[in-house]
Design an enzyme around this catalytic site. Structure first.
Site, PDB file in Angstrom:
ATOM      1  N   ASP A 144      -3.249   1.206   0.821  1.00  0.00           N
ATOM      2  CA  ASP A 144      -3.242   2.459   1.568  1.00  0.00           C
ATOM      3  C   ASP A 144      -2.722   2.222   2.981  1.00  0.00           C
ATOM      4  OD1 ASP A 144      -5.549   2.051   3.465  1.00  0.00           O
ATOM      5  OD2 ASP A 144      -6.640   1.858   1.573  1.00  0.00           O
ATOM      6  N   THR A 145      -2.371   3.276   3.657  1.00  0.00           N
ATOM      7  CA  THR A 145      -1.669   3.171   4.933  1.00  0.00           C
ATOM      8  C   THR A 145      -2.415   2.332   5.956  1.00  0.00           C
ATOM      9  OG1 THR A 145      -0.740   5.370   4.519  1.00  0.00           O
ATOM     10  CG2 THR A 145      -0.559   4.513   6.756  1.00  0.00           C
TER      11      THR A 145
END
Length: 344
Positions: A209-210
């Site tokens: 995820d970011t």
């Protein structure tokens, strides 16, 4: 067996470099060059000659990656209830007859040497000692020929990468980078960190995820990518987690027993406290689940929201001292052990 052959294992270290054999008057001058040239030191009794070529030990040296130790093939498989299950059957390569291998293709020892296993002489010794497999069959004949593009070669159980068109890389993803090759919103993505001229159709294996940092493999080998992400192969992933402290005893045991999430029970394979300072705790967890945001959700469930999350390792491949935001090619031995982790 020569010293080179004895040390010629992917699990061994760097080969020792013994002095070359010399000595002799008339014969030594003939072999050593012009008369009066310095003579090579006499070989002591018990020393063995060093094999010529690019290297005496398979996959040895810095250019072939780190020594990752023995190939582990005893990883347990688990079903949904937590019990062991049989591994998913692997596709079988069609055995080629000796006649086929002798009439077409490239000599096996040449393919191995070109792939960086060792010098051609040492590769011949490995073949003669029965340490080389082609498509699952042990080959001991030096005249055997193979197709580097299609045949699968193993040395001491480690896959030899012979297809020059396949690329394997490790990306140390920084926080804030999207795990895609292109982002329509213009956010930083993986392609921003690739050098010009990188292979086309290079894709990432899995996602981070970011806000999560760390190891993200990149390859154009679709079969390896599918196995690394398929839950039946249970490739372990190692994360370093920072949470706010102090952390009472028993949290690690709770994570190992499992916590109930909205999509079922989730647990880590191992938990280790790495560091503890006033206000912060750093721990390491290993798990094989590939569920979305699984580490963050598990720590939320035990009351310790994640402040920083870094994936440090996937199977036998680790970040080591690789700088954040950089991409490096995996070494020959790293690729072999990564393939062995998924049965290739």
């Amino acid at each position: 067996m020569t010293q080179a052959g004895r040390q010629g294992s992917p699990n061994g270290g760097h080969p020792r470099r013994n002095g070359s054999s010399g000595a002799g008057s008339r014969g030594g001058a003939a072999r050593g060059g012009a008369k009066g040239a310095p003579k090579s030191p006499a070989r002591k009794r018990g020393d063995r000659p060093q094999a010529k070529g690019s290297g005496a030990a398979p996959f040895a040296g810095e250019r072939f990656g780190k020594n990752l130790g023995p190939v582990r093939r005893d990883k347990p498989q688990r079903d949904s209830a937590g019990g062991r299950k049989s591994p998913t059957p692997l596709p079988q390569h069609t055995p080629r007859s000796r006649a086929e291998m002798s009439e077409e293709g490239v000599r096996l020892q040449k393919v191995m040497a070109n792939a960086g296993v060792a010098s051609r002489r040492v590769c011949e010794e490995l073949i003669a000692e029965g340490r080389v497999e082609v498509n699952g069959q042990i080959v001991t004949e030096l005249g055997s020929r193979v197709n580097p593009e299609t045949d699968v070669i193993h040395v001491d159980g480690v896959r030899v990468q012979t297809n020059e068109h396949l690329v394997y890389m490790a990306f140390n993803k920084p926080r804030g980078v999207v795990s895609t090759m292109d982002d329509p919103e213009g956010r930083p993505c993986i392609s921003d960190y690739l050098r010009p001229g990188s292979p086309e159709r290079l894709f990432h294996v899995g996602r981070l995820d970011t806000n999560t940092e760390g190891l993200l493999p990149l390859t154009n080998d679709g079969e390896l990518a599918n196995r690394l992400t398929h839950p039946s192969y249970e490739v372990p992933k190692t994360y370093v987690v920072q949470v706010r402290g102090p952390m009472p005893q028993g949290v690690g045991a709770q994570l190992r027993r499992g916590v109930e999430l909205e999509d079922g029970l989730a647990k880590v394979d191992s938990f280790r406290l790495v560091d503890s300072t006033p206000g912060f705790v750093l721990c390491e967890v290993v798990l094989h689940s590939g569920k979305n945001r699984i580490v963050r959700r598990m720590f939320d469930a035990v009351g310790f929201p994640v402040q920083r999350l870094v994936r440090a390792k996937i199977g036998p491949i680790g970040l080591g001292d690789q700088k954040q935001g950089t991409v490096r090619r995996l070494g020959k031995q790293e690729i072999g052990h990564l393939m062995a982790a998924v049965g290739l």
